[in-house]
Design an enzyme around this catalytic site. Structure first.
Site, PDB file in Angstrom:
ATOM      1  N   GLN A  41       4.057   3.232   0.724  1.00  0.00           N
ATOM      2  CA  GLN A  41       3.908   2.134  -0.230  1.00  0.00           C
ATOM      3  C   GLN A  41       5.259   1.465  -0.497  1.00  0.00           C
ATOM      4  OE1 GLN A  41       0.933   1.072  -1.419  1.00  0.00           O
ATOM      5  NE2 GLN A  41       1.881  -0.537  -2.666  1.00  0.00           N
TER       6      GLN A  41
ATOM      7  N   ASP B 110      -0.415  -0.582   8.472  1.00  0.00           N
ATOM      8  CA  ASP B 110       0.002  -1.836   7.825  1.00  0.00           C
ATOM      9  C   ASP B 110       0.278  -2.957   8.830  1.00  0.00           C
ATOM     10  OD1 ASP B 110       0.205  -1.620   4.949  1.00  0.00           O
ATOM     11  OD2 ASP B 110       1.809  -0.156   5.225  1.00  0.00           O
TER      12      ASP B 110
ATOM     13  N   LYS C  56      -6.526   2.984  -3.147  1.00  0.00           N
ATOM     14  CA  LYS C  56      -6.655   3.281  -1.710  1.00  0.00           C
ATOM     15  C   LYS C  56      -7.352   4.627  -1.516  1.00  0.00           C
ATOM     16  CE  LYS C  56      -2.729   0.393  -0.609  1.00  0.00           C
ATOM     17  NZ  LYS C  56      -1.280   0.259  -0.434  1.00  0.00           N
TER      18      LYS C  56
END
Ligand code: GUN
Length: 299
Positions: free
Chosen positions: A98, A121, A54
């Protein structure tokens, strides 16, 4: 081996990132410097790989990125107070924690603590609600990546039977929501199957498009799909292998046997995986634009 039916996620991801780069440059011209902060708790090897990827993707597109590592024993309060700080930092546009988190931390509590405007997200219940209502703030990364692959290869979903195997909050449920939208690139008839589904093959065999997202290596076999099916494999499972790393990545689909039989299929690696990161880049730019009162181009 004929490989003409393999859907190349790397290529599609690059086309998305090319698009995002143009949006980044336009935002910068307007004085907005998109910034993504990724928080990783502990040292799960797979999560470390994703987080590194990422960061690299951000760097290539000129998106500022910051990775914050917390010890595996960090308390829930510690993580929540970090999120509080990030929520209030105007220079941080996107926050990604995460998952999975260590067991002393409640995933859902953490997700709900993130400012929904910074939720790249699309995990926050507010954003899930907007998605279900058909007016999303951002799109869920992996499901949106699946749709991008289908779009790129002109695989129509309208009126098709999409069978999703797996009902996770990260993939199965949001993918079902996205694909049932009243929208040119959705309009599918969606069935969600899962571990308690009776006679799973009788359902998966009806799929025009099968999305495998169950997290079980090579679970979908040739006799579970029909020949004109498009198979989208969301799984990334590590299995033991006799190589330097000691493992290799396989999907939720028994690729070697299914690939020659079906109409089209995504590989693992190089299928959906790169798309998730590309869509995260898109979402970072989208939230940065929205937070600055600008019209986003990516939703
Ligand atoms: N863990 C596995 N996939 C994801 C994802 O898309 N987002 C976050 N935050 N964690 C994950």
């Amino acid at each position: 081996m004929n490989e003409d039916n393999i859907l190349n996620g790397k290529k599609v991801a690059q086309s998305v990132k090319d698009r995002v780069k143009i949006q980044v440059d336009k935002l910068k011209e307007k004085g907005v410097n998109p910034q993504l902060t990724v928080v990783l708790v502990g040292k799960d090897p797979a999560s470390q790989v994703y987080v590194r990827m990422k960061g690299k993707a951000c760097e290539k597109l000129g998106i500022l990125s910051n990775t914050i590592l917390l010890d595996k024993n960090a308390s829930e309060d510690e993580l929540l107070s970090l999120i509080h700080k990030l929520n209030n930092d105007v220079n941080v546009h996107g926050i990604l924690v995460q998952l999975p988190l260590p067991k002393q931390i409640n995933d859902q509590k953490v997700i709900e603590y993130i400012n929904p405007q910074k939720d790249v997200d699309c995990f926050h219940p507010h954003n899930v609600g907007l998605l279900v209502n058909g007016s999303p703030y951002v799109l869920p990364c992996t499901p949106a990546g699946v749709v991008e692959i289908l779009k790129y290869y002109k695989i129509d979903t309208e009126g098709k039977h999409v069978v999703i195997v797996g009902r996770s909050n990260i993939v199965g449920k949001p993918a079902a929501n996205l694909l049932m939208q009243k929208n040119r690139f959705a309009n599918a008839t969606v069935t969600v199957a899962h571990s308690r589904t009776k006679d799973l093959p009788s359902i998966t065999k009806q799929a025009d498009i099968l999305i495998a997202a169950i997290g079980m290596p090579q679970f979908i076999k040739k006799d579970m799909v029909k020949a004109d099916c498009t198979v989208i494999d969301v799984g990334t499972n590590r299995i033991d292998a006799d190589n330097e790393k000691g493992y290799r990545l396989v999907g939720d689909v028994d690729f070697d046997n299914v690939q020659p039989f079906v109409e089209k299929i995504t590989p693992v690696p190089g299928g959906v995986g790169p798309m998730t990161i590309a869509m995260l880049m898109q979402n970072t730019v989208t939230v940065a634009a929205r937070q600055n009162g600008l019209e986003p181009e990516g939703v």
